[in-house]
Motif scaffolding. Structure first.
Motif, PDB file in Angstrom:
ATOM      1  N   ILE A 207      26.735  22.038  54.200  1.00  0.00           N
ATOM      2  CA  ILE A 207      25.430  22.808  54.546  1.00  0.00           C
ATOM      3  C   ILE A 207      24.371  22.295  55.132  1.00  0.00           C
ATOM      4  N   ASP A 208      24.544  20.744  54.847  1.00  0.00           N
ATOM      5  CA  ASP A 208      23.486  19.847  55.725  1.00  0.00           C
ATOM      6  C   ASP A 208      24.222  18.686  56.011  1.00  0.00           C
ATOM      7  N   ARG A 209      23.513  17.639  56.932  1.00  0.00           N
ATOM      8  CA  ARG A 209      24.187  16.529  57.237  1.00  0.00           C
ATOM      9  C   ARG A 209      24.193  15.507  55.965  1.00  0.00           C
ATOM     10  N   GLU A 210      23.121  15.876  54.846  1.00  0.00           N
ATOM     11  CA  GLU A 210      22.967  15.015  53.765  1.00  0.00           C
ATOM     12  C   GLU A 210      24.438  15.130  52.770  1.00  0.00           C
ATOM     13  N   SER A 211      25.153  16.387  53.080  1.00  0.00           N
ATOM     14  CA  SER A 211      26.115  16.449  52.223  1.00  0.00           C
ATOM     15  C   SER A 211      27.383  16.407  52.696  1.00  0.00           C
ATOM     16  N   VAL A 212      27.431  15.845  53.982  1.00  0.00           N
ATOM     17  CA  VAL A 212      28.814  15.733  54.609  1.00  0.00           C
ATOM     18  C   VAL A 212      29.631  14.767  53.716  1.00  0.00           C
ATOM     19  N   ARG A 213      31.084  15.163  53.647  1.00  0.00           N
ATOM     20  CA  ARG A 213      31.987  14.055  53.080  1.00  0.00           C
ATOM     21  C   ARG A 213      33.161  13.673  54.221  1.00  0.00           C
ATOM     22  N   ALA A 214      33.291  12.375  54.027  1.00  0.00           N
ATOM     23  CA  ALA A 214      34.179  11.851  55.214  1.00  0.00           C
ATOM     24  C   ALA A 214      35.207  11.237  54.124  1.00  0.00           C
TER      25      ALA A 214
ATOM     26  N   LEU B 123      36.089   7.030  50.531  1.00  0.00           N
ATOM     27  CA  LEU B 123      35.430   8.486  50.580  1.00  0.00           C
ATOM     28  C   LEU B 123      33.804   8.287  50.727  1.00  0.00           C
ATOM     29  N   LEU B 124      33.158   8.890  51.585  1.00  0.00           N
ATOM     30  CA  LEU B 124      31.499   9.061  51.676  1.00  0.00           C
ATOM     31  C   LEU B 124      31.231  10.340  51.466  1.00  0.00           C
ATOM     32  N   THR B 125      30.485  10.124  50.775  1.00  0.00           N
ATOM     33  CA  THR B 125      29.579  11.422  50.456  1.00  0.00           C
ATOM     34  C   THR B 125      28.089  11.232  51.070  1.00  0.00           C
ATOM     35  N   GLY B 126      27.668  11.990  51.941  1.00  0.00           N
ATOM     36  CA  GLY B 126      26.446  11.823  52.487  1.00  0.00           C
ATOM     37  C   GLY B 126      26.068  10.648  52.776  1.00  0.00           C
ATOM     38  N   PRO B 127      24.802   9.968  53.176  1.00  0.00           N
ATOM     39  CA  PRO B 127      24.750   8.794  53.855  1.00  0.00           C
ATOM     40  C   PRO B 127      24.471   7.629  52.998  1.00  0.00           C
ATOM     41  N   THR B 128      24.666   7.837  51.555  1.00  0.00           N
ATOM     42  CA  THR B 128      24.473   6.606  50.850  1.00  0.00           C
ATOM     43  C   THR B 128      25.921   6.216  49.667  1.00  0.00           C
ATOM     44  N   ASP B 129      26.493   7.467  49.400  1.00  0.00           N
ATOM     45  CA  ASP B 129      27.446   7.287  48.383  1.00  0.00           C
ATOM     46  C   ASP B 129      28.846   6.922  48.809  1.00  0.00           C
ATOM     47  N   ALA B 130      29.543   6.025  48.185  1.00  0.00           N
ATOM     48  CA  ALA B 130      30.637   5.683  48.884  1.00  0.00           C
ATOM     49  C   ALA B 130      31.555   5.051  47.755  1.00  0.00           C
ATOM     50  N   ALA B 131      32.883   5.404  47.864  1.00  0.00           N
ATOM     51  CA  ALA B 131      33.971   4.851  47.067  1.00  0.00           C
ATOM     52  C   ALA B 131      35.329   4.176  47.720  1.00  0.00           C
ATOM     53  N   TYR B 132      35.721   3.287  47.371  1.00  0.00           N
ATOM     54  CA  TYR B 132      36.769   2.517  48.111  1.00  0.00           C
ATOM     55  C   TYR B 132      37.753   2.516  47.246  1.00  0.00           C
TER      56      TYR B 132
ATOM     57  N   ILE C 254      47.556   2.412  60.604  1.00  0.00           N
ATOM     58  CA  ILE C 254      46.668   3.570  61.031  1.00  0.00           C
ATOM     59  C   ILE C 254      45.539   4.107  59.941  1.00  0.00           C
ATOM     60  N   SER C 255      44.578   4.591  60.572  1.00  0.00           N
ATOM     61  CA  SER C 255      43.525   5.078  59.778  1.00  0.00           C
ATOM     62  C   SER C 255      43.564   6.518  60.380  1.00  0.00           C
ATOM     63  N   LEU C 256      42.933   7.386  59.244  1.00  0.00           N
ATOM     64  CA  LEU C 256      42.660   8.725  59.705  1.00  0.00           C
ATOM     65  C   LEU C 256      41.581   9.173  58.979  1.00  0.00           C
ATOM     66  N   LEU C 257      40.527   9.787  59.752  1.00  0.00           N
ATOM     67  CA  LEU C 257      39.646   9.923  59.194  1.00  0.00           C
ATOM     68  C   LEU C 257      39.402  11.869  59.035  1.00  0.00           C
ATOM     69  N   VAL C 258      39.061  12.227  57.866  1.00  0.00           N
ATOM     70  CA  VAL C 258      38.796  13.891  57.544  1.00  0.00           C
ATOM     71  C   VAL C 258      37.597  13.879  57.152  1.00  0.00           C
ATOM     72  N   ASP C 259      37.003  14.883  57.744  1.00  0.00           N
ATOM     73  CA  ASP C 259      35.603  15.277  56.998  1.00  0.00           C
ATOM     74  C   ASP C 259      35.232  16.785  57.298  1.00  0.00           C
ATOM     75  N   ASP C 260      34.057  16.885  56.579  1.00  0.00           N
ATOM     76  CA  ASP C 260      33.826  18.396  56.411  1.00  0.00           C
ATOM     77  C   ASP C 260      32.451  18.861  57.321  1.00  0.00           C
ATOM     78  N   ARG C 261      32.169  18.080  58.112  1.00  0.00           N
ATOM     79  CA  ARG C 261      30.851  18.421  58.905  1.00  0.00           C
ATOM     80  C   ARG C 261      30.601  19.736  59.495  1.00  0.00           C
ATOM     81  N   GLU C 262      31.868  20.261  59.889  1.00  0.00           N
ATOM     82  CA  GLU C 262      31.775  21.675  60.283  1.00  0.00           C
ATOM     83  C   GLU C 262      31.437  22.739  59.485  1.00  0.00           C
ATOM     84  N   THR C 263      31.691  22.399  57.836  1.00  0.00           N
ATOM     85  CA  THR C 263      31.617  23.335  56.825  1.00  0.00           C
ATOM     86  C   THR C 263      30.285  23.001  56.174  1.00  0.00           C
TER      87      THR C 263
END
Length: 135
Positions: A43-50, A100-109, A32-41
């Motif tokens: 401030i802008d697309r650059e700060s979305v976390r997934a 964890l993705l933070t914005g379009p460029t930062d990732a941590a696995y 299973i994989s589950l994606l949780v993001d905060d795009r609804e809250t």
């Protein structure tokens, strides 16, 4: 969309009806994989976390199933009617990795909570490479 609750730091629970494609797929292949993001809250697309949590469905004992339903019901009281149905299936996601993705460029696995704690303490990204997506 799926409502979920945290049963333990490495286990999430969700409920579904047993006659769904989702449940049949989980029974056939418990990965299973589950994606949780905060795009609804965000401030802008650059700060979305997934956050993508990956792992396996592990049914557990009857006591663990009942505990999972209890945790899910407390977190989501609006699901009381669904959770009271005798045929309802409990999905128990035992997490084995986190992306964890933070914005379009930062990732941590991360592959463990210990690694997550160490990464948070140092402020550095993990050097691990995520597995290739399944097809």
């Amino acid at each position: 969309l799926m409502a979920f609750a945290i049963e333990s730091p490495s286990c999430l629970v969700m409920a579904t009806l047993p006659d769904t494609r989702k449940w049949r797929n989980i029974l056939a292949d418990p990965r299973i994989s589950l994606l949780v993001d905060d795009r609804e809250t965000a401030i802008d697309r650059e700060s979305v976390r997934a956050l993508t949590l990956a792992g396996r469905h592990e049914p557990g004992t009857e006591a663990q199933r009942q505990a999972g339903f209890t945790v899910l019901g407390r977190r989501h009281p609006h699901l009381a009617g669904l959770l009271a149905r005798p045929e309802i299936a409990l999905i128990r996601l035992q997490v084995t990795s986190y992306l964890l993705l933070t914005g379009p460029t930062d990732a941590a696995y991360l592959t463990s909570l210990d690694e997550a704690s160490a990464t948070a303490a140092t402020g550095q990204d993990s050097d691990a490479t995520p597995p290739a997506p399944r097809r």
